[in-house]
Motif scaffolding. Structure first.
Motif, PDB file in Angstrom:
ATOM      1  N   UNK A  29       4.751 -17.249  -6.563  1.00  0.00           N
ATOM      2  CA  UNK A  29       4.998 -16.134  -5.640  1.00  0.00           C
ATOM      3  C   UNK A  29       4.362 -14.847  -6.159  1.00  0.00           C
ATOM      4  N   UNK A  30       4.424 -14.618  -7.460  1.00  0.00           N
ATOM      5  CA  UNK A  30       3.793 -13.420  -8.033  1.00  0.00           C
ATOM      6  C   UNK A  30       2.283 -13.477  -7.846  1.00  0.00           C
ATOM      7  N   UNK A  31       1.697 -14.634  -8.056  1.00  0.00           N
ATOM      8  CA  UNK A  31       0.254 -14.807  -7.878  1.00  0.00           C
ATOM      9  C   UNK A  31      -0.153 -14.494  -6.438  1.00  0.00           C
ATOM     10  N   UNK A  32       0.650 -14.940  -5.490  1.00  0.00           N
ATOM     11  CA  UNK A  32       0.372 -14.701  -4.080  1.00  0.00           C
ATOM     12  C   UNK A  32       0.373 -13.204  -3.761  1.00  0.00           C
ATOM     13  N   UNK A  33       1.364 -12.493  -4.277  1.00  0.00           N
ATOM     14  CA  UNK A  33       1.421 -11.048  -4.055  1.00  0.00           C
ATOM     15  C   UNK A  33       0.237 -10.363  -4.732  1.00  0.00           C
ATOM     16  N   UNK A  34      -0.101 -10.777  -5.934  1.00  0.00           N
ATOM     17  CA  UNK A  34      -1.249 -10.202  -6.651  1.00  0.00           C
ATOM     18  C   UNK A  34      -2.537 -10.363  -5.853  1.00  0.00           C
ATOM     19  N   UNK A  35      -2.713 -11.540  -5.279  1.00  0.00           N
ATOM     20  CA  UNK A  35      -3.914 -11.780  -4.463  1.00  0.00           C
ATOM     21  C   UNK A  35      -3.956 -10.806  -3.292  1.00  0.00           C
ATOM     22  N   UNK A  36      -2.822 -10.629  -2.650  1.00  0.00           N
ATOM     23  CA  UNK A  36      -2.756  -9.682  -1.532  1.00  0.00           C
ATOM     24  C   UNK A  36      -3.065  -8.262  -1.969  1.00  0.00           C
ATOM     25  N   UNK A  37      -2.484  -7.868  -3.098  1.00  0.00           N
ATOM     26  CA  UNK A  37      -2.728  -6.518  -3.613  1.00  0.00           C
ATOM     27  C   UNK A  37      -4.198  -6.302  -3.967  1.00  0.00           C
ATOM     28  N   UNK A  38      -4.882  -7.385  -4.289  1.00  0.00           N
ATOM     29  CA  UNK A  38      -6.281  -7.292  -4.674  1.00  0.00           C
ATOM     30  C   UNK A  38      -7.251  -7.280  -3.507  1.00  0.00           C
ATOM     31  N   UNK A  39      -6.739  -7.464  -2.302  1.00  0.00           N
ATOM     32  CA  UNK A  39      -7.627  -7.455  -1.128  1.00  0.00           C
ATOM     33  C   UNK A  39      -8.170  -6.050  -0.891  1.00  0.00           C
ATOM     34  N   UNK A  40      -9.358  -5.955  -0.313  1.00  0.00           N
ATOM     35  CA  UNK A  40      -9.884  -4.624   0.045  1.00  0.00           C
ATOM     36  C   UNK A  40      -8.956  -3.935   1.044  1.00  0.00           C
ATOM     37  N   UNK A  41      -8.797  -2.645   0.911  1.00  0.00           N
ATOM     38  CA  UNK A  41      -7.904  -1.874   1.795  1.00  0.00           C
ATOM     39  C   UNK A  41      -8.296  -2.058   3.258  1.00  0.00           C
ATOM     40  N   UNK A  42      -9.604  -2.067   3.531  1.00  0.00           N
ATOM     41  CA  UNK A  42     -10.068  -2.243   4.904  1.00  0.00           C
ATOM     42  C   UNK A  42      -9.606  -3.592   5.457  1.00  0.00           C
ATOM     43  N   UNK A  43      -9.661  -4.627   4.636  1.00  0.00           N
ATOM     44  CA  UNK A  43      -9.192  -5.946   5.061  1.00  0.00           C
ATOM     45  C   UNK A  43      -7.706  -5.945   5.372  1.00  0.00           C
ATOM     46  N   UNK A  44      -6.919  -5.315   4.502  1.00  0.00           N
ATOM     47  CA  UNK A  44      -5.477  -5.226   4.748  1.00  0.00           C
ATOM     48  C   UNK A  44      -5.196  -4.479   6.046  1.00  0.00           C
ATOM     49  N   UNK A  45      -5.874  -3.344   6.226  1.00  0.00           N
ATOM     50  CA  UNK A  45      -5.638  -2.530   7.424  1.00  0.00           C
ATOM     51  C   UNK A  45      -6.055  -3.290   8.683  1.00  0.00           C
ATOM     52  N   UNK A  46      -7.188  -3.987   8.616  1.00  0.00           N
ATOM     53  CA  UNK A  46      -7.678  -4.733   9.772  1.00  0.00           C
ATOM     54  C   UNK A  46      -6.744  -5.891  10.113  1.00  0.00           C
ATOM     55  N   UNK A  47      -6.299  -6.615   9.109  1.00  0.00           N
ATOM     56  CA  UNK A  47      -5.463  -7.792   9.338  1.00  0.00           C
ATOM     57  C   UNK A  47      -4.012  -7.455   9.680  1.00  0.00           C
ATOM     58  N   UNK A  48      -3.460  -6.422   9.046  1.00  0.00           N
ATOM     59  CA  UNK A  48      -2.021  -6.187   9.165  1.00  0.00           C
ATOM     60  C   UNK A  48      -1.639  -4.803   9.665  1.00  0.00           C
ATOM     61  N   UNK A  49      -2.608  -3.908   9.846  1.00  0.00           N
ATOM     62  CA  UNK A  49      -2.311  -2.556  10.286  1.00  0.00           C
ATOM     63  C   UNK A  49      -1.824  -1.697   9.131  1.00  0.00           C
ATOM     64  N   UNK A  50      -1.259  -0.565   9.487  1.00  0.00           N
ATOM     65  CA  UNK A  50      -0.692   0.342   8.487  1.00  0.00           C
ATOM     66  C   UNK A  50       0.806   0.462   8.737  1.00  0.00           C
ATOM     67  N   UNK A  51       1.504   0.964   7.744  1.00  0.00           N
ATOM     68  CA  UNK A  51       2.945   1.135   7.859  1.00  0.00           C
ATOM     69  C   UNK A  51       3.268   2.112   8.992  1.00  0.00           C
ATOM     70  N   UNK A  52       4.207   1.731   9.852  1.00  0.00           N
ATOM     71  CA  UNK A  52       4.585   2.581  10.989  1.00  0.00           C
ATOM     72  C   UNK A  52       6.087   2.849  11.026  1.00  0.00           C
ATOM     73  N   UNK A  53       6.732   2.759   9.878  1.00  0.00           N
ATOM     74  CA  UNK A  53       8.184   2.980   9.797  1.00  0.00           C
ATOM     75  C   UNK A  53       8.512   3.668   8.479  1.00  0.00           C
ATOM     76  N   UNK A  54       9.748   4.072   8.336  1.00  0.00           N
ATOM     77  CA  UNK A  54      10.191   4.664   7.079  1.00  0.00           C
ATOM     78  C   UNK A  54      10.224   3.576   6.017  1.00  0.00           C
ATOM     79  N   UNK A  55       9.622   3.874   4.893  1.00  0.00           N
ATOM     80  CA  UNK A  55       9.581   2.898   3.803  1.00  0.00           C
ATOM     81  C   UNK A  55      10.983   2.696   3.227  1.00  0.00           C
ATOM     82  N   UNK A  56      11.303   1.451   2.907  1.00  0.00           N
ATOM     83  CA  UNK A  56      12.608   1.128   2.340  1.00  0.00           C
ATOM     84  C   UNK A  56      12.667   1.535   0.861  1.00  0.00           C
ATOM     85  N   UNK A  57      13.868   1.866   0.437  1.00  0.00           N
ATOM     86  CA  UNK A  57      14.115   2.100  -0.982  1.00  0.00           C
ATOM     87  C   UNK A  57      14.320   0.746  -1.647  1.00  0.00           C
ATOM     88  N   UNK A  58      14.404   0.743  -2.961  1.00  0.00           N
ATOM     89  CA  UNK A  58      14.676  -0.506  -3.682  1.00  0.00           C
ATOM     90  C   UNK A  58      16.004  -1.095  -3.218  1.00  0.00           C
TER      91      UNK A  58
END
Length: 179
Positions: free
Chosen positions: A53-82
């Motif tokens: 699971x950590x590897x999967x998140x790392x791969x996602x974090x390593x994607x180009x920002x443009x790819x993330x924005x194109x595939x998933x959009x940008x945050x449109x809500x209040x960010x959650x706290x821990x």
């Protein structure tokens, strides 16, 4: 509640991994691959799941920002706290008994060498931190990636998830895997 800096998130991540490693190393070697509770994962299987699971998140974090924005959009809500992420995780994953995707599970009856698996866990932590360090503080709340149970999470929320997910498995181990 104050939003933690990237440095604080990294320290919390390191702590969660180290506490898990320390607990595992305190257990008898003979328990590592043993199914202590019938039908439940071994200690090794929990650790393997955390690595995958950590590897999967790392791969996602390593994607180009443009790819993330194109595939998933940008945050449109209040960010959650821990703490809000902990509540959401317990509500969606724990209380509803969300089943882990098979890709994140060890094969049935697979055995592992403890030192080698711990080394992989440490390497995944290092890789995660390396890719996280490339993110700007301001972008942690902007970009999102999908989680199979929790939906779209910001990058910061995914770091929270990785920390709380590690602690969730550690608590499960501490509660259920003492023979």
């Amino acid at each position: 509640m104050e939003i933690p800096t990237k440095d604080k998130l990294i320290q919390d991540l390191k702590n969660s991994f180290q506490e898990t490693i320390d607990w595992i190393n305190e257990q008898p070697e003979s328990h590592f691959n043993e199914e202590i509770i019938a039908g439940k994962w071994s200690i090794a299987a929990h650790l393997y799941h955390l690595i995958k699971s950590t590897k999967s998140v790392s791969k996602g974090l390593g994607m180009p920002r443009l790819g993330l924005r194109t595939m998933f959009g940008k945050n449109n809500r209040t960010e959650r706290t821990y703490n809000e992420m902990v509540e959401k995780y317990h509500e969606v994953v724990v209380q509803n008994s969300f089943k882990t995707l098979k890709v994140y599970e060890a094969e049935k009856n697979r055995t592992f060498e403890r030192a080698a698996l711990i080394k992989r866990f440490q390497e995944e932590q290092k890789d995660f931190i390396t890719v996280l360090e490339k993110w700007k503080e301001k972008d942690l709340a902007v970009y999102v990636m999908p989680h199979p149970a929790l939906g779209k999470l910001t990058i910061r929320e995914f770091v929270y998830f990785t920390i709380l997910h590690t602690y969730h498995h550690l608590e499960n181990l501490k509660t259920n895997y003492i023979k």
